[in-house]
Write an enzyme that holds these catalytic residues in place. Structure first.
Site, PDB file in Angstrom:
ATOM      1  N   SER A  74       5.867 -13.788 -35.320  1.00  0.00           N
ATOM      2  CA  SER A  74       5.232 -13.714 -34.007  1.00  0.00           C
ATOM      3  C   SER A  74       6.228 -13.785 -32.858  1.00  0.00           C
ATOM      4  O   SER A  74       5.983 -13.202 -31.793  1.00  0.00           O
ATOM      5  CB  SER A  74       4.201 -14.833 -33.863  1.00  0.00           C
ATOM      6  OG  SER A  74       4.795 -16.105 -34.084  1.00  0.00           O
ATOM      7  N   ASP A  92       2.002 -23.235 -24.920  1.00  0.00           N
ATOM      8  CA  ASP A  92       2.139 -22.582 -26.218  1.00  0.00           C
ATOM      9  C   ASP A  92       3.520 -22.889 -26.791  1.00  0.00           C
ATOM     10  O   ASP A  92       4.504 -22.972 -26.055  1.00  0.00           O
ATOM     11  CB  ASP A  92       1.953 -21.067 -26.070  1.00  0.00           C
ATOM     12  CG  ASP A  92       1.692 -20.375 -27.393  1.00  0.00           C
ATOM     13  OD1 ASP A  92       0.522 -20.074 -27.682  1.00  0.00           O
ATOM     14  OD2 ASP A  92       2.652 -20.142 -28.145  1.00  0.00           O
ATOM     15  N   HIS A 101       5.294 -20.979 -28.678  1.00  0.00           N
ATOM     16  CA  HIS A 101       6.175 -19.811 -28.768  1.00  0.00           C
ATOM     17  C   HIS A 101       7.099 -19.765 -27.553  1.00  0.00           C
ATOM     18  O   HIS A 101       6.737 -20.243 -26.473  1.00  0.00           O
ATOM     19  CB  HIS A 101       5.352 -18.526 -28.843  1.00  0.00           C
ATOM     20  CG  HIS A 101       4.624 -18.365 -30.143  1.00  0.00           C
ATOM     21  ND1 HIS A 101       3.383 -18.916 -30.369  1.00  0.00           N
ATOM     22  CD2 HIS A 101       4.956 -17.711 -31.288  1.00  0.00           C
ATOM     23  CE1 HIS A 101       2.982 -18.614 -31.602  1.00  0.00           C
ATOM     24  NE2 HIS A 101       3.925 -17.893 -32.180  1.00  0.00           N
TER      25      HIS A 101
END
Length: 358
Positions: free
Chosen positions: A160, A333, A335
């Site tokens: 991802s 998040d 990420h």
């Protein structure tokens, strides 16, 4: 003197006719299929029987140069959750969500005809839906020769993070597919810095031997590396002869280590077999293995150790290691953020320059 009026009348009629012909030429329409050579393609695409193109991996880019006043595209997303960026003449992008039904997307519309460069970039990833571009229709003069891609070629394999998940996060907003932005991902930024074209072959939640939730029956990297798009047994298989990279970056492992540190022998043996496949399929490519940006602490140390032993087993002077700093995302998040992706590219680029002598 008696002939002057007829001559002037004839001359006026000629100019009126020429003007009408010019206006007709400028307002004529031209339609080309998505696989027409006037459209430059970067990324994995499947050519359908009707000459349309379908793609699922993030970062797939289609560019064209036209002389005209209006350009439209016939497009759709299989799930209605895919986003594209449209860039006209290097101006800031416009993000567009695609419907599940075929729609006409107006790429630009100007009052006067002119020469324009148009780029469509797939922001989303495979599981958001597969995107089909059927055709482009131009109001104007003509489609000009397609833009030329850089000669250097990079293939980035990953999860991802490589897909650009949550780069465009919005604090307080429920996560949605608008948050993905492959264009600002470290892979595409690194390729731009190295003056190279790039393919992103990545899948959120997947790893080398298992997914983020510990499942081993998903299509993980050794599987989806073989796909043009999709992740099932019916997925179109990619013809590796269509794209022979000079450099392959493998940034995998975050999801393998998410449930805990995996068995050493299983991981290293699988990685060794996979890298041998890469060496065989791409005999001129240099391969760089990296641990990625999310892991830290014991898990990061274990993955770096596994990568080192994989390289030892391969005994290849074409396989290298590039280190990555920890980029933990933010409160919205886990990420990496947009700024962190830019930092990742700045860290990775000089290491690759040295390895490749670019």
């Amino acid at each position: 003197m008696k002939l002057l009026f007829p001559i002037l009348l004839l001359t006026g009629s000629y100019f009126l006719s020429a003007c009408n012909n010019t206006q007709s030429l400028m307002s004529s329409t031209h339609t080309i299929a998505a696989s027409d050579p006037h459209i430059q393609v970067m990324g994995r695409t499947h050519i359908n029987d009707d000459a349309s193109l379908t793609f699922g991996y993030p970062g797939v880019s289609l560019s064209t140069i036209v002389a005209g006043s209006r350009l439209t595209a016939e497009m759709q997303s299989s799930n209605g959750n895919s986003w594209i960026d449209v860039i006209i003449d290097n101006h800031p992008p416009t993000s567009i969500k695609l419907d599940a039904q075929q729609q006409t997307v107006e790429l630009f519309h100007f009052p006067n005809s002119g020469e324009h460069r148009v780029e469509i970039i797939h922001r989303s990833e495979n599981w958001h839906g597969q995107v089909t571009l059927k055709q482009l229709t131009l109001t104007g003069t003509q489609f000009l020769p397609a833009p030329v891609l850089p000669q250097r070629k990079i293939l980035v394999l990953g999860d991802s993070v490589t897909c650009g998940e949550a780069i465009d996060r919005v604090a307080g907003e429920d996560k949605n597919t608008r948050w993905w932005n492959a264009r600002e991902s470290y892979g595409m930024l690194t390729a731009k810095a190295l003056d190279a074209q790039v393919q992103l072959v990545c899948w959120g939640g997947r790893g080398l031997i298992r997914s983020w939730n510990g499942k081993t029956d998903d299509a993980n990297l050794p599987d989806f590396y073989q796909f043009t798009l999709g992740d099932t047994g019916q997925a179109p298989q990619w013809d590796h002869h269509r794209y022979q990279p000079d450099l392959i970056i493998s940034a995998i492992g975050t999801n393998d280590f998410s449930p805990g540190i995996p068995d050493r022998a299983t991981y290293i043996n699988t990685y060794t077999r996979f890298v041998r496949t890469l060496l065989d399929n791409h005999p001129q490519a240099t391969i760089v293995l990296t641990e990625g940006a999310i892991l830290n602490g014991d898990k990061k140390a274990a993955l770096v150790s596994y990568i080192g032993e994989t390289r030892q087993q391969l005994h290849s002077n074409r396989v290298f290691y590039a280190s990555s700093s920890h980029h933990p995302g933010d409160n919205s998040d886990a990420h990496p953020t947009k700024d962190q992706h830019a930092a990742m590219a700045r860290e990775l680029t000089p290491q690759l320059r040295q390895i490749m002598d670019w």
